[in-house]
Each structure stands twice: as structure tokens, then as C-alpha cells.
Scaffold this motif. Structure first.
Motif, PDB file in Angstrom:
ATOM      1  N   GLN A  57       0.838  -1.188   0.000  1.00 17.74           N
ATOM      2  CA  GLN A  57       0.000   0.000   0.000  1.00 17.74           C
ATOM      3  C   GLN A  57       0.876   1.242   0.000  1.00 17.74           C
ATOM      4  O   GLN A  57       2.086   1.176   0.238  1.00 17.74           O
ATOM      5  CB  GLN A  57      -0.937   0.007   1.209  1.00 17.74           C
ATOM      6  N   THR A  58       0.262   2.380  -0.265  1.00 13.19           N
ATOM      7  CA  THR A  58       0.952   3.669  -0.250  1.00 13.19           C
ATOM      8  C   THR A  58       0.450   4.473   0.941  1.00 13.19           C
ATOM      9  O   THR A  58      -0.756   4.677   1.094  1.00 13.19           O
ATOM     10  CB  THR A  58       0.692   4.441  -1.552  1.00 13.19           C
ATOM     11  N   ILE A  59       1.386   4.891   1.781  1.00 13.35           N
ATOM     12  CA  ILE A  59       1.061   5.629   2.989  1.00 13.35           C
ATOM     13  C   ILE A  59       1.535   7.075   2.841  1.00 13.35           C
ATOM     14  O   ILE A  59       2.668   7.328   2.411  1.00 13.35           O
ATOM     15  CB  ILE A  59       1.725   4.992   4.233  1.00 13.35           C
ATOM     16  N   LYS A  66       4.961   7.077   0.550  1.00 12.70           N
ATOM     17  CA  LYS A  66       5.909   5.997   0.328  1.00 12.70           C
ATOM     18  C   LYS A  66       5.163   4.678   0.240  1.00 12.70           C
ATOM     19  O   LYS A  66       4.082   4.504   0.808  1.00 12.70           O
ATOM     20  CB  LYS A  66       6.952   5.942   1.443  1.00 12.70           C
ATOM     21  N   ASP A  67       5.757   3.756  -0.517  1.00 12.60           N
ATOM     22  CA  ASP A  67       5.194   2.417  -0.653  1.00 12.60           C
ATOM     23  C   ASP A  67       5.690   1.549   0.500  1.00 12.60           C
ATOM     24  O   ASP A  67       6.893   1.520   0.791  1.00 12.60           O
ATOM     25  CB  ASP A  67       5.598   1.794  -1.988  1.00 12.60           C
ATOM     26  N   LEU A 226       1.329   4.891  10.960  1.00  9.69           N
ATOM     27  CA  LEU A 226       0.269   4.548  10.024  1.00  9.69           C
ATOM     28  C   LEU A 226       0.556   3.270   9.237  1.00  9.69           C
ATOM     29  O   LEU A 226      -0.347   2.483   8.974  1.00  9.69           O
ATOM     30  CB  LEU A 226       0.045   5.709   9.044  1.00  9.69           C
ATOM     31  N   GLN A 227       1.816   3.063   8.856  1.00  9.71           N
ATOM     32  CA  GLN A 227       2.140   1.891   8.050  1.00  9.71           C
ATOM     33  C   GLN A 227       1.873   0.590   8.805  1.00  9.71           C
ATOM     34  O   GLN A 227       1.597  -0.442   8.192  1.00  9.71           O
ATOM     35  CB  GLN A 227       3.593   1.945   7.604  1.00  9.71           C
ATOM     36  N   TYR A 228       1.923   0.643  10.121  1.00  7.22           N
ATOM     37  CA  TYR A 228       1.626  -0.536  10.936  1.00  7.22           C
ATOM     38  C   TYR A 228       0.129  -0.640  11.234  1.00  7.22           C
ATOM     39  O   TYR A 228      -0.457  -1.724  11.167  1.00  7.22           O
ATOM     40  CB  TYR A 228       2.420  -0.492  12.240  1.00  7.22           C
TER      41      TYR A 228
END
Length: 247
Positions: A57-59, A66-67, A226-228
Motif C-alpha cells: 500500500q501507499t502511505i 511511500k510504498d 500509520l504503516q503498521y
């Protein structure tokens, strides 16, 4: 915990085997004729949750987009304990309805693996979260019992168990919803002792709703989390519960 489960299964099998035995003097012969009675319960349980990972996903953070590719898993069954009370209504000779308000205390351990950011040895960077859980529940169960023989009576149960989550933090990677409902099924056996009835019960509970708070990511102060947080979008809770009822 495994020994307790094995012990409960052995007691149930022994109770079933008891139908081939001779009649003995019955303890508390009229206890099941009461239209309503109370009791207390104490037990232990194992918690798990089935997580659905989002994948690549893209955050978007304060530093730009970033991917990312982060996976999350609860890689073990976590033990806890439960206490409560019960009230049981006699419907007829074989059926009864039970209400059992209780509290469940336990822990969930999550492991996040960031596959885009790796260590020198090539392994993905890991982040861990320990989530303490405290639930207030009130199970509604239908019990079907076999005919009593001597001082034991095996049974099966099926019911719904709504739960309220009392332990949430806004600064964790994952946050559980406040409300959930479990479908539960199990087996047990009544043992009629001279002064009370002991009922060991083994049941399996499965969450019927998405246990994760999917709106949690909108309230994070640290956008690097957010990425987690967004790495999973669904979670179904599961429990194996061994309970001892004293009536």
C-alpha cells in the motif's frame, strides 16, 4: 492450560463411560428440579485473533508518500482468566437456559514485520505490541443435558456472548473495538458432590464481527505509525475457554 483441557476431556469421557456402571446413591437428587438457581464461575482461556493483512500500500505521512509492505500476526495463543456468576432457568427435563455475566482478563501479542525496511542480515524490521484486554460479558446459552446417571450428567451447550472491551489505548498500533459478539459451543459434565454441583466445561468461542477499530488510524498523533496500523483491516477474535461452575 493444556493439562486442564485434557483433564476436562478425561472427566467427560469417564462420565459417559459411567452409563455402563451400576447404580449408586445420588447426591443432591432434587437439585435439577429447581426452576431457577444461581452459581459462580472461575476459569482460564486462550485468546487468538485472525488478522487480514492489506498487503502492499501507499502511505502518506508528514514527510510525503511511500510504498510500504507490513504484515501483522498474533503468533501465539495468549492465556488469561475469567470470573463471574450465573443464573440458570430450567426449561424442561433436558433443556436449560443460562445467563453468565463474567469478566475476561488477558493479553494479545502482535508482531509487525516491515518487509520494505530490513536489517543487515536481510530480515525485516519487527515491531511488537502487547495489548492488555479486559472484557465484560454476559453469555446467553442453551444447554442440552443427557439423563442423569448416578452423580454425573454430560451436556452440550450453544450460545451467544456479547462483550464490552474496557481496555483501549489511543497510542497503540492496533486498537480493538469496544463491542463484540461471540458464538460459542462446547461440552461439559455435571458432577453432583455432597454439598454442591461442580460443572467443568470446555467451549470454543468465535467473534462474529470485525474486532479491529478501523477508524483508529485517523486519530494517531504519530503518523509514522500509520504503516503498521493500516497493515490490517479485519480481525476475528477466537477463544478456547475452560470454566468451572459451582452451583
Amino acid at each position: 492450560m493444556k493439562r486442564l483441557i485434557a483433564y476436562t476431556i478425561i472427566m467427560t469421557v469417564c462420565a459417559l463411560h459411567g452409563f455402563a456402571q451400576e447404580r449408586t446413591v445420588e447426591n443432591r437428587p432434587y437439585t435439577d428440579l429447581r426452576p431457577f438457581h444461581f452459581g459462580v464461575l472461575v476459569g482460564t482461556h486462550l485468546q487468538d485473533i485472525e488478522l487480514t493483512n492489506v498487503g502492499p500500500q501507499t502511505i502518506t505521512t508528514e514527510n510525503g508518500s511511500k510504498d510500504v509492505l507490513v504484515t501483522c500476526d498474533q503468533d501465539r495463543w495468549d492465556a488469561g482468566f475469567n470470573v463471574g456468576v450465573l443464573g440458570e432457568f430450567r426449561l424442561d427435563t433436558y433443556f436449560a437456559m443460562r445467563m453468565a455475566p463474567a469478566m475476561y482478563f488477558g493479553t494479545k501479542h502482535f508482531t509487525f514485520r516491515n518487509h520494505k525496511e530490513k536489517l543487515e542480515n536481510g530480515r525485516p524490521i519487527e515491531q511488537r505490541q502487547e495489548l492488555k484486554t479486559a472484557y465484560v460479558s454476559c453469555a446467553f446459552d442453551i444447554i442440552y443435558s443427557a439423563q442423569r446417571f448416578n452423580n454425573h450428567r454430560p451436556y452440550m451447550m450453544l450460545g451467544l456472548n456479547p462483550m464490552i472491551n474496557l481496555s483501549n489505548k489511543n497510542d497503540d498500533y492496533l486498537k480493538m473495538k469496544r463491542y463484540d459478539v461471540y458464538l460459542e459451543a462446547g461440552i461439559g459434565c455435571d458432577f453432583y458432590l455432597p454439598y454442591f454441583k461442580l460443572r467443568p466445561e470446555l467451549k470454543f468461542a468465535y467473534g462474529l464481527t470485525n474486532s479491529l477499530d478501523t477508524d483508529h488510524s485517523n486519530h494517531l498523533k504519530d503518523k509514522n505509525m500509520l504503516q503498521y496500523t493500516k497493515s490490517v483491516n479485519k480481525g476475528r477474535s477466537k477463544m478456547i475457554v475452560l470454566t468451572f461452575y459451582f452451583e
